[in-house]
Design a protein around this motif. Structure first.
Motif, PDB file in Angstrom:
ATOM      1  N   ASP A 130      -8.471   2.011  -2.237  1.00  0.00           N
ATOM      2  CA  ASP A 130      -7.440   1.755  -1.242  1.00  0.00           C
ATOM      3  C   ASP A 130      -6.116   1.540  -1.964  1.00  0.00           C
ATOM      4  OD1 ASP A 130      -5.726  -0.085   0.583  1.00  0.00           O
ATOM      5  OD2 ASP A 130      -7.334   0.626   1.886  1.00  0.00           O
ATOM      6  N   PRO A 131      -5.032   2.185  -1.525  1.00  0.00           N
ATOM      7  CA  PRO A 131      -3.764   2.083  -2.253  1.00  0.00           C
ATOM      8  C   PRO A 131      -3.148   0.693  -2.275  1.00  0.00           C
ATOM      9  CG  PRO A 131      -3.461   3.235  -0.181  1.00  0.00           C
ATOM     10  CD  PRO A 131      -4.936   3.099  -0.382  1.00  0.00           C
ATOM     11  N   LEU A 132      -3.541  -0.186  -1.349  1.00  0.00           N
ATOM     12  CA  LEU A 132      -3.003  -1.545  -1.328  1.00  0.00           C
ATOM     13  C   LEU A 132      -3.975  -2.574  -1.885  1.00  0.00           C
ATOM     14  CD1 LEU A 132      -1.011  -1.686   2.039  1.00  0.00           C
ATOM     15  CD2 LEU A 132      -0.208  -1.134  -0.273  1.00  0.00           C
ATOM     16  N   ASP A 179       7.753   6.850 -16.368  1.00  0.00           N
ATOM     17  CA  ASP A 179       8.732   6.363 -15.392  1.00  0.00           C
ATOM     18  C   ASP A 179       8.474   6.951 -14.006  1.00  0.00           C
ATOM     19  OD1 ASP A 179       9.923   4.862 -17.354  1.00  0.00           O
ATOM     20  OD2 ASP A 179      11.585   6.252 -17.694  1.00  0.00           O
ATOM     21  N   ASP A 180       8.095   8.244 -13.979  1.00  0.00           N
ATOM     22  CA  ASP A 180       7.778   8.890 -12.701  1.00  0.00           C
ATOM     23  C   ASP A 180       6.595   8.198 -12.027  1.00  0.00           C
ATOM     24  OD1 ASP A 180       9.729  10.906 -13.081  1.00  0.00           O
ATOM     25  OD2 ASP A 180       8.325  12.058 -14.307  1.00  0.00           O
ATOM     26  N   VAL A 181       5.566   7.933 -12.812  1.00  0.00           N
ATOM     27  CA  VAL A 181       4.363   7.292 -12.276  1.00  0.00           C
ATOM     28  C   VAL A 181       4.688   5.904 -11.736  1.00  0.00           C
ATOM     29  CG1 VAL A 181       2.101   6.347 -12.878  1.00  0.00           C
ATOM     30  CG2 VAL A 181       2.758   8.614 -13.694  1.00  0.00           C
ATOM     31  N   ALA A 182       5.479   5.155 -12.497  1.00  0.00           N
ATOM     32  CA  ALA A 182       5.850   3.807 -12.070  1.00  0.00           C
ATOM     33  C   ALA A 182       6.657   3.848 -10.776  1.00  0.00           C
ATOM     34  CB  ALA A 182       6.652   3.112 -13.164  1.00  0.00           C
ATOM     35  N   ARG A 183       7.581   4.811 -10.685  1.00  0.00           N
ATOM     36  CA  ARG A 183       8.406   4.931  -9.475  1.00  0.00           C
ATOM     37  C   ARG A 183       7.558   5.344  -8.275  1.00  0.00           C
ATOM     38  NH1 ARG A 183      11.293   8.530 -11.343  1.00  0.00           N
ATOM     39  NH2 ARG A 183      11.019  10.339  -9.980  1.00  0.00           N
ATOM     40  N   LEU A 184       6.633   6.257  -8.490  1.00  0.00           N
ATOM     41  CA  LEU A 184       5.777   6.716  -7.402  1.00  0.00           C
ATOM     42  C   LEU A 184       4.832   5.604  -6.936  1.00  0.00           C
ATOM     43  CD1 LEU A 184       4.871   9.066  -5.609  1.00  0.00           C
ATOM     44  CD2 LEU A 184       3.325   9.786  -7.449  1.00  0.00           C
ATOM     45  N   TYR A 185       4.290   4.874  -7.872  1.00  0.00           N
ATOM     46  CA  TYR A 185       3.383   3.767  -7.524  1.00  0.00           C
ATOM     47  C   TYR A 185       4.131   2.712  -6.708  1.00  0.00           C
ATOM     48  CZ  TYR A 185       0.238  -0.227  -8.075  1.00  0.00           C
ATOM     49  OH  TYR A 185      -0.575  -1.305  -7.842  1.00  0.00           O
ATOM     50  N   ALA A 186       5.323   2.344  -7.158  1.00  0.00           N
ATOM     51  CA  ALA A 186       6.120   1.342  -6.435  1.00  0.00           C
ATOM     52  C   ALA A 186       6.452   1.832  -5.032  1.00  0.00           C
ATOM     53  CB  ALA A 186       7.394   1.029  -7.213  1.00  0.00           C
ATOM     54  N   ALA A 187       6.794   3.130  -4.898  1.00  0.00           N
ATOM     55  CA  ALA A 187       7.115   3.682  -3.582  1.00  0.00           C
ATOM     56  C   ALA A 187       5.890   3.655  -2.673  1.00  0.00           C
ATOM     57  CB  ALA A 187       7.628   5.115  -3.729  1.00  0.00           C
ATOM     58  N   MET A 188       4.737   4.019  -3.218  1.00  0.00           N
ATOM     59  CA  MET A 188       3.499   4.007  -2.434  1.00  0.00           C
ATOM     60  C   MET A 188       3.216   2.617  -1.891  1.00  0.00           C
ATOM     61  SD  MET A 188      -0.367   5.025  -3.692  1.00  0.00           S
ATOM     62  CE  MET A 188      -0.425   3.616  -4.842  1.00  0.00           C
ATOM     63  N   ARG A 189       3.304   1.631  -2.752  1.00  0.00           N
ATOM     64  CA  ARG A 189       3.004   0.255  -2.329  1.00  0.00           C
ATOM     65  C   ARG A 189       4.012  -0.245  -1.296  1.00  0.00           C
ATOM     66  NH1 ARG A 189      -1.812  -2.186  -4.592  1.00  0.00           N
ATOM     67  NH2 ARG A 189      -0.730  -4.189  -4.634  1.00  0.00           N
ATOM     68  N   SER A 190       5.296   0.010  -1.527  1.00  0.00           N
ATOM     69  CA  SER A 190       6.311  -0.523  -0.614  1.00  0.00           C
ATOM     70  C   SER A 190       6.277   0.170   0.742  1.00  0.00           C
ATOM     71  CB  SER A 190       7.704  -0.411  -1.239  1.00  0.00           C
ATOM     72  OG  SER A 190       8.067   0.938  -1.449  1.00  0.00           O
ATOM     73  N   LEU A 244       3.764   1.735   2.244  1.00  0.00           N
ATOM     74  CA  LEU A 244       2.562   1.400   2.994  1.00  0.00           C
ATOM     75  C   LEU A 244       2.546  -0.070   3.422  1.00  0.00           C
ATOM     76  CD1 LEU A 244      -0.127   3.408   1.013  1.00  0.00           C
ATOM     77  CD2 LEU A 244       0.969   4.015   3.181  1.00  0.00           C
ATOM     78  N   THR A 245       3.033  -0.952   2.562  1.00  0.00           N
ATOM     79  CA  THR A 245       3.087  -2.374   2.924  1.00  0.00           C
ATOM     80  C   THR A 245       3.993  -2.588   4.131  1.00  0.00           C
ATOM     81  OG1 THR A 245       2.637  -3.109   0.665  1.00  0.00           O
ATOM     82  CG2 THR A 245       3.714  -4.680   2.131  1.00  0.00           C
ATOM     83  N   GLU A 246       5.158  -1.958   4.124  1.00  0.00           N
ATOM     84  CA  GLU A 246       6.087  -2.088   5.253  1.00  0.00           C
ATOM     85  C   GLU A 246       5.490  -1.501   6.528  1.00  0.00           C
ATOM     86  OE1 GLU A 246       9.778  -0.339   4.128  1.00  0.00           O
ATOM     87  OE2 GLU A 246      10.127  -1.756   2.476  1.00  0.00           O
ATOM     88  N   ALA A 247       4.784  -0.370   6.395  1.00  0.00           N
ATOM     89  CA  ALA A 247       4.192   0.261   7.570  1.00  0.00           C
ATOM     90  C   ALA A 247       3.062  -0.592   8.151  1.00  0.00           C
ATOM     91  CB  ALA A 247       3.674   1.652   7.209  1.00  0.00           C
TER      92      ALA A 247
END
Length: 287
Positions: A140-142, A201-212, A214-217
């Motif tokens: 699960d991504p979260l 850096d790409d991976v870190a940015r993508l991971y942060a975007a995924m978490r934020s 989905l968390t907001e949604a």
């Protein structure tokens, strides 16, 4: 298609609204929707609801100590809740209703599916692991255990487009077409980027975007009744299903790429260096 945030909203609603109730009726109106025969669907009648869980995009209504009523809404399915379930008789083949479940306080829900392509699936199981789609799910991504390091290992070496990888349920559970668009936009990344070529850096940015994203949604969906979840999802979208509208970040026009049964949306300025992506029917990137 309902994705992880909306399914989580449904689970939280069912967990709160049905706790302690007993199933008074369970009527299958579309035989093809029922994917199991042992235990029979009649086994759920009389069982008390002891919980509700989510597995990726699957809803799992826990009944007593041994039974699980599990369903996947697929592309065009939905749950329609009623505080007082109608007494009308469901006529198989003449209604969008696939399953009706009623509880001993008179409330209940219908699982409905629009369109002619019927993919909604219902299972009665002794445990979620008996459902093949659940048994093969990725993390699960979260989940707190799904760290940035774990995500980096997930994408490493995969010679596939990152848009498709995010949607692959055996890799990451719960993300579909809409939220993969939103995550890639938030990460300022092309949907056609190859996973194996992403730097740290790409991976870190993508991971942060995924978490934020989905968390907001999930927070936006939490506490809402099923009837409000679809509109809440639409209001929260920055690019998905917003082709022709201005990007909320840079003001460029959101574009679409069409596939056989879906489309994806993106912002050229934010994600592709200003280059519009060709319709996939043309199979190339515009120069």
């Amino acid at each position: 298609m309902p994705e992880m945030p909306e399914v989580e909203g449904l689970v939280r609603f069912l967990r709160e609204r049905t706790a302690g109730l007993r199933v008074a009726k369970a009527q299958v109106a579309q035989v093809a929707a029922l994917k199991t025969f042992d235990p029979p669907v009649t086994a759920v009648v009389g069982a008390a609801v002891t919980g509700a869980q989510r597995h990726g995009k699957f809803v799992d209504l826990v009944l007593g100590d041994e039974l699980h009523l599990i369903f996947h809404l697929a592309k065009a399915g939905w749950l329609r809740w009623s505080d007082r379930l109608p007494d009308t008789v469901i006529k198989p083949g003449r209604s969008p209703i696939a399953l009706r479940v009623g509880f001993d306080d008179g409330s209940g829900f219908d699982l409905t599916e629009a369109g002619t392509k019927k993919s909604l699936a219902v299972y009665v199981a002794r445990g979620p692991g008996e459902v093949p789609g659940i048994a093969s799910l990725g993390p699960d991504p979260l989940d707190e255990a799904f760290t940035e390091e774990a995500f980096a290992r997930t994408v490493a070496g995969r010679r596939t487009q990152i848009k498709g990888l995010l949607r692959e349920q055996s890799v990451i559970a719960g993300i579909g077409n809409a939220y993969s668009d939103e995550i890639l936009h938030a990460a300022r990344m092309s949907p056609y980027a190859i996973a194996a070529t992403l730097g740290a850096d790409d991976v870190a940015r993508l991971y942060a975007a995924m978490r934020s994203v989905l968390t907001e949604a999930v927070e936006a969906a939490s506490g809402r009744p099923p009837a409000e979840l679809k509109d809440a999802k639409r209001r929260g979208m920055a690019v998905h299903a917003r082709a022709g509208h201005p990007c909320p970040v840079c003001g460029d026009t959101v574009r679409s790429v069409f596939f056989a049964d879906r489309s994806m949306e993106y912002c050229p300025t934010c994600q592709t260096g200003g280059k519009p992506l060709a319709d996939r029917r043309l199979s190339r990137l515009l120069k």
